[in-house]
Design a protein around this motif. Structure first.
Motif, PDB file in Angstrom:
ATOM      1  N   PHE A  64       0.812  -1.224   0.000  1.00  0.00           N
ATOM      2  CA  PHE A  64       0.000   0.000   0.000  1.00  0.00           C
ATOM      3  C   PHE A  64       0.848   1.277   0.000  1.00  0.00           C
ATOM      4  O   PHE A  64       0.498   2.251  -0.660  1.00  0.00           O
ATOM      5  N   TYR A  65       1.968   1.254   0.748  1.00  0.00           N
ATOM      6  CA  TYR A  65       2.705   2.492   0.963  1.00  0.00           C
ATOM      7  C   TYR A  65       4.015   2.609   0.181  1.00  0.00           C
ATOM      8  O   TYR A  65       4.523   3.728  -0.001  1.00  0.00           O
ATOM      9  N   SER A  66       4.607   1.493  -0.252  1.00  0.00           N
ATOM     10  CA  SER A  66       5.921   1.575  -0.898  1.00  0.00           C
ATOM     11  C   SER A  66       5.807   1.924  -2.378  1.00  0.00           C
ATOM     12  O   SER A  66       5.285   1.134  -3.185  1.00  0.00           O
ATOM     13  N   PRO A  67       6.326   3.091  -2.787  1.00  0.00           N
ATOM     14  CA  PRO A  67       6.294   3.462  -4.216  1.00  0.00           C
ATOM     15  C   PRO A  67       7.077   2.470  -5.079  1.00  0.00           C
ATOM     16  O   PRO A  67       6.658   2.158  -6.206  1.00  0.00           O
ATOM     17  N   LEU A  68       8.209   1.965  -4.553  1.00  0.00           N
ATOM     18  CA  LEU A  68       9.025   1.028  -5.318  1.00  0.00           C
ATOM     19  C   LEU A  68       8.270  -0.280  -5.577  1.00  0.00           C
ATOM     20  O   LEU A  68       8.232  -0.766  -6.723  1.00  0.00           O
ATOM     21  N   ILE A  69       7.667  -0.832  -4.534  1.00  0.00           N
ATOM     22  CA  ILE A  69       6.944  -2.095  -4.680  1.00  0.00           C
ATOM     23  C   ILE A  69       5.745  -1.927  -5.614  1.00  0.00           C
ATOM     24  O   ILE A  69       5.482  -2.777  -6.469  1.00  0.00           O
ATOM     25  N   ARG A  70       5.045  -0.818  -5.489  1.00  0.00           N
ATOM     26  CA  ARG A  70       3.882  -0.578  -6.346  1.00  0.00           C
ATOM     27  C   ARG A  70       4.306  -0.427  -7.808  1.00  0.00           C
ATOM     28  O   ARG A  70       3.610  -0.892  -8.718  1.00  0.00           O
ATOM     29  N   GLU A  71       5.450   0.198  -8.023  1.00  0.00           N
ATOM     30  CA  GLU A  71       5.933   0.368  -9.392  1.00  0.00           C
ATOM     31  C   GLU A  71       6.418  -0.956  -9.972  1.00  0.00           C
ATOM     32  O   GLU A  71       6.158  -1.261 -11.147  1.00  0.00           O
ATOM     33  N   GLN A  72       7.099  -1.763  -9.156  1.00  0.00           N
ATOM     34  CA  GLN A  72       7.528  -3.073  -9.633  1.00  0.00           C
ATOM     35  C   GLN A  72       6.318  -3.967  -9.917  1.00  0.00           C
ATOM     36  O   GLN A  72       6.311  -4.722 -10.895  1.00  0.00           O
ATOM     37  N   TYR A  73       5.305  -3.867  -9.092  1.00  0.00           N
ATOM     38  CA  TYR A  73       4.073  -4.625  -9.327  1.00  0.00           C
ATOM     39  C   TYR A  73       3.429  -4.196 -10.635  1.00  0.00           C
ATOM     40  O   TYR A  73       2.970  -5.039 -11.433  1.00  0.00           O
ATOM     41  N   ASP A  74       3.408  -2.900 -10.870  1.00  0.00           N
ATOM     42  CA  ASP A  74       2.848  -2.348 -12.111  1.00  0.00           C
ATOM     43  C   ASP A  74       3.582  -2.903 -13.340  1.00  0.00           C
ATOM     44  O   ASP A  74       2.961  -3.294 -14.330  1.00  0.00           O
ATOM     45  N   ARG A  75       4.913  -2.969 -13.257  1.00  0.00           N
ATOM     46  CA  ARG A  75       5.711  -3.456 -14.390  1.00  0.00           C
ATOM     47  C   ARG A  75       5.490  -4.956 -14.628  1.00  0.00           C
ATOM     48  O   ARG A  75       5.404  -5.395 -15.761  1.00  0.00           O
ATOM     49  N   ARG A  76       5.396  -5.703 -13.550  1.00  0.00           N
ATOM     50  CA  ARG A  76       5.261  -7.163 -13.701  1.00  0.00           C
ATOM     51  C   ARG A  76       3.854  -7.569 -14.115  1.00  0.00           C
ATOM     52  O   ARG A  76       3.661  -8.609 -14.734  1.00  0.00           O
ATOM     53  N   HIS A  77       2.860  -6.756 -13.766  1.00  0.00           N
ATOM     54  CA  HIS A  77       1.463  -7.124 -14.038  1.00  0.00           C
ATOM     55  C   HIS A  77       0.803  -6.197 -15.053  1.00  0.00           C
ATOM     56  O   HIS A  77      -0.409  -5.970 -15.003  1.00  0.00           O
ATOM     57  N   GLU A  78       1.604  -5.667 -15.961  1.00  0.00           N
ATOM     58  CA  GLU A  78       1.095  -4.914 -17.109  1.00  0.00           C
ATOM     59  C   GLU A  78       0.154  -3.774 -16.725  1.00  0.00           C
ATOM     60  O   GLU A  78      -0.981  -3.672 -17.204  1.00  0.00           O
ATOM     61  N   LEU A 142      17.586 -12.707   1.448  1.00  0.00           N
ATOM     62  CA  LEU A 142      19.020 -12.769   1.156  1.00  0.00           C
ATOM     63  C   LEU A 142      19.272 -12.901  -0.342  1.00  0.00           C
ATOM     64  O   LEU A 142      20.214 -12.295  -0.880  1.00  0.00           O
ATOM     65  N   VAL A 143      18.425 -13.671  -1.033  1.00  0.00           N
ATOM     66  CA  VAL A 143      18.551 -13.804  -2.484  1.00  0.00           C
ATOM     67  C   VAL A 143      18.328 -12.450  -3.158  1.00  0.00           C
ATOM     68  O   VAL A 143      19.074 -12.058  -4.067  1.00  0.00           O
ATOM     69  N   VAL A 144      17.328 -11.734  -2.713  1.00  0.00           N
ATOM     70  CA  VAL A 144      17.033 -10.417  -3.283  1.00  0.00           C
ATOM     71  C   VAL A 144      18.172  -9.437  -2.997  1.00  0.00           C
ATOM     72  O   VAL A 144      18.550  -8.636  -3.868  1.00  0.00           O
ATOM     73  N   LEU A 145      18.714  -9.506  -1.794  1.00  0.00           N
ATOM     74  CA  LEU A 145      19.819  -8.609  -1.446  1.00  0.00           C
ATOM     75  C   LEU A 145      21.039  -8.828  -2.339  1.00  0.00           C
ATOM     76  O   LEU A 145      21.799  -7.885  -2.605  1.00  0.00           O
ATOM     77  N   ARG A 146      21.227 -10.044  -2.805  1.00  0.00           N
ATOM     78  CA  ARG A 146      22.353 -10.359  -3.676  1.00  0.00           C
ATOM     79  C   ARG A 146      22.081 -10.004  -5.137  1.00  0.00           C
ATOM     80  O   ARG A 146      22.999 -10.032  -5.956  1.00  0.00           O
ATOM     81  N   SER A 147      20.820  -9.685  -5.444  1.00  0.00           N
ATOM     82  CA  SER A 147      20.467  -9.355  -6.825  1.00  0.00           C
ATOM     83  C   SER A 147      20.843  -7.910  -7.148  1.00  0.00           C
ATOM     84  O   SER A 147      20.434  -6.983  -6.441  1.00  0.00           O
ATOM     85  N   PRO A 148      21.582  -7.673  -8.221  1.00  0.00           N
ATOM     86  CA  PRO A 148      21.938  -6.297  -8.593  1.00  0.00           C
ATOM     87  C   PRO A 148      20.740  -5.515  -9.138  1.00  0.00           C
ATOM     88  O   PRO A 148      20.809  -4.293  -9.279  1.00  0.00           O
ATOM     89  N   HIS A 149      19.638  -6.213  -9.417  1.00  0.00           N
ATOM     90  CA  HIS A 149      18.469  -5.561 -10.011  1.00  0.00           C
ATOM     91  C   HIS A 149      17.323  -5.390  -9.015  1.00  0.00           C
ATOM     92  O   HIS A 149      16.200  -5.106  -9.420  1.00  0.00           O
ATOM     93  N   ARG A 150      17.616  -5.535  -7.723  1.00  0.00           N
ATOM     94  CA  ARG A 150      16.549  -5.542  -6.732  1.00  0.00           C
ATOM     95  C   ARG A 150      15.721  -4.252  -6.708  1.00  0.00           C
ATOM     96  O   ARG A 150      14.544  -4.269  -6.358  1.00  0.00           O
ATOM     97  N   ASN A 151      16.321  -3.125  -7.078  1.00  0.00           N
ATOM     98  CA  ASN A 151      15.601  -1.847  -7.055  1.00  0.00           C
ATOM     99  C   ASN A 151      15.138  -1.406  -8.442  1.00  0.00           C
ATOM    100  O   ASN A 151      14.657  -0.288  -8.606  1.00  0.00           O
ATOM    101  N   SER A 160      12.033 -10.707 -14.967  1.00  0.00           N
ATOM    102  CA  SER A 160      12.986 -11.816 -15.102  1.00  0.00           C
ATOM    103  C   SER A 160      14.019 -11.900 -13.982  1.00  0.00           C
ATOM    104  O   SER A 160      14.807 -12.849 -13.943  1.00  0.00           O
ATOM    105  N   SER A 161      14.020 -10.957 -13.058  1.00  0.00           N
ATOM    106  CA  SER A 161      15.040 -10.921 -12.013  1.00  0.00           C
ATOM    107  C   SER A 161      14.416 -10.892 -10.620  1.00  0.00           C
ATOM    108  O   SER A 161      13.215 -10.637 -10.462  1.00  0.00           O
ATOM    109  N   TRP A 162      15.267 -11.154  -9.645  1.00  0.00           N
ATOM    110  CA  TRP A 162      14.842 -11.048  -8.260  1.00  0.00           C
ATOM    111  C   TRP A 162      14.823  -9.584  -7.849  1.00  0.00           C
ATOM    112  O   TRP A 162      15.829  -8.896  -7.941  1.00  0.00           O
ATOM    113  N   VAL A 163      13.646  -9.113  -7.410  1.00  0.00           N
ATOM    114  CA  VAL A 163      13.497  -7.727  -6.967  1.00  0.00           C
ATOM    115  C   VAL A 163      12.789  -7.732  -5.615  1.00  0.00           C
ATOM    116  O   VAL A 163      12.342  -8.784  -5.128  1.00  0.00           O
ATOM    117  N   TRP A 164      12.652  -6.547  -5.015  1.00  0.00           N
ATOM    118  CA  TRP A 164      12.031  -6.468  -3.696  1.00  0.00           C
ATOM    119  C   TRP A 164      10.574  -6.920  -3.709  1.00  0.00           C
ATOM    120  O   TRP A 164      10.037  -7.335  -2.674  1.00  0.00           O
TER     121      TRP A 164
END
Length: 285
Positions: A64-78, A142-151, A160-164
């Motif tokens: 509900f509150y995280s702009p990053l998570i909402r934007e990543q959700y938007d990208r993954r779910h068209e 921990l997997v997400v923290l190791r991902s260079p594309h998490r943000n 296609s990558s591990w993100v938050w």
């Protein structure tokens, strides 16, 4: 006219099931308080429920509150937005608080002035599930923290990558796991005791009513929109909504059919109402 009526009915059902589910957290703790004992029930349910609602609360907050998570959700779910509303956050927080209070009656009976009773320690199976959920979430984080594309918010990368967003999903899946198994220990306890005394049927009836109204509202909304993807497009969510109702049906059968125990349950009802058996005998005479 018919459409308007169905829209109103959907709103009414939405509020009623919200309050039914919210109220369902109270009867067990009130029953234990009136009996000054948790005998007949097990801590497994509120203990695991506390974890489930904490995970649900955290994931709802993030969605509900995280702009990053909402934007990543938007990208993954068209272009879609997370279907989380402020009432979902309040409901989850309320559920977590009441589950913790109920669990404390088992872990700290002396604080509540309760008599010691069996079932005040989580079973090894539930502790395994509890630990497994936490380990699973930590592993994904921990997997997400190791991902260079998490943000990243690039559509192709997010898909296609591990993100938050994946870490948030991992937290939300804890609620899924908890819901699937949290009732099982109490079903077994009732079976072994051949009784449901000490286990509040009121919470089950409220939960069942909330489930029926929730699914009915979902059906009405899908009909009004002419789009059944709310059900067919997310069968896991729809199936999960029915799991609790299936368990509720088992508890209702145990309480009213298999183990009626009239006298014991009458005394339990008197206790819940704050009425002593001798008071009832005096009133009758």
């Amino acid at each position: 006219m018919a459409i308007g009526f169905l829209e109103i009915l959907s709103i009414v059902f939405g509020w009623v099931y919200f309050f039914a589910w919210s109220l369902s957290f109270y009867p067990q703790s009130l029953l234990s308080w009136s009996r000054k004992s948790t005998s007949g029930s097990t801590v497994d349910f509120p203990f695991l429920n506390s974890l489930g609602f904490f995970a649900y609360f955290v994931s709802n907050l993030v969605f509900f509150y995280s702009p990053l998570i909402r934007e990543q959700y938007d990208r993954r779910h068209e272009g879609l937005a997370p279907t989380v509303h402020i009432n979902d956050i309040w409901f989850a927080g309320h559920g977590f608080l009441l589950s913790v209070i109920t669990a404390s009656q088992y872990f700290l009976p002396h604080v509540w002035g309760f008599r010691p009773s069996h079932g005040s320690k989580p079973s090894r199976f539930i502790m395994g599930v509890f630990s497994g959920c936490i380990i699973g979430v930590v592993f994904i984080v921990l997997v997400v923290l190791r991902s260079p594309h998490r943000n990243s918010v690039d559509g192709d990368v997010v898909r296609s990558s591990w993100v938050w967003l994946d870490a948030t999903y991992a937290i939300s899946y804890v609620k899924l796991v908890v819901t699937l198994i949290k009732y099982t220990p109490q079903v077994i306890v009732n079976y072994k005791n051949k009784s449901t005394v000490g286990w509040s049927i009121s919470q089950i009836l409220l939960d069942f009513a909330g489930g029926v109204l929730s699914i009915t509202q979902q059906g009405i909304d899908s009909y009004l929109q002419g789009d059944w993807s709310g059900i067919t497009g997310n069968p896991v969510k729809f199936a999960l909504g029915n799991v609790s109702m299936m368990y509720d049906a088992v508890f209702v059968t145990q309480h009213y059919v298999l183990y009626p125990g009239g006298k014991e349950k009458a005394a339990e009802t008197d206790s819940l109402l704050g009425r002593q058996p001798e008071d009832e005998e005096r009133r009758i005479s």
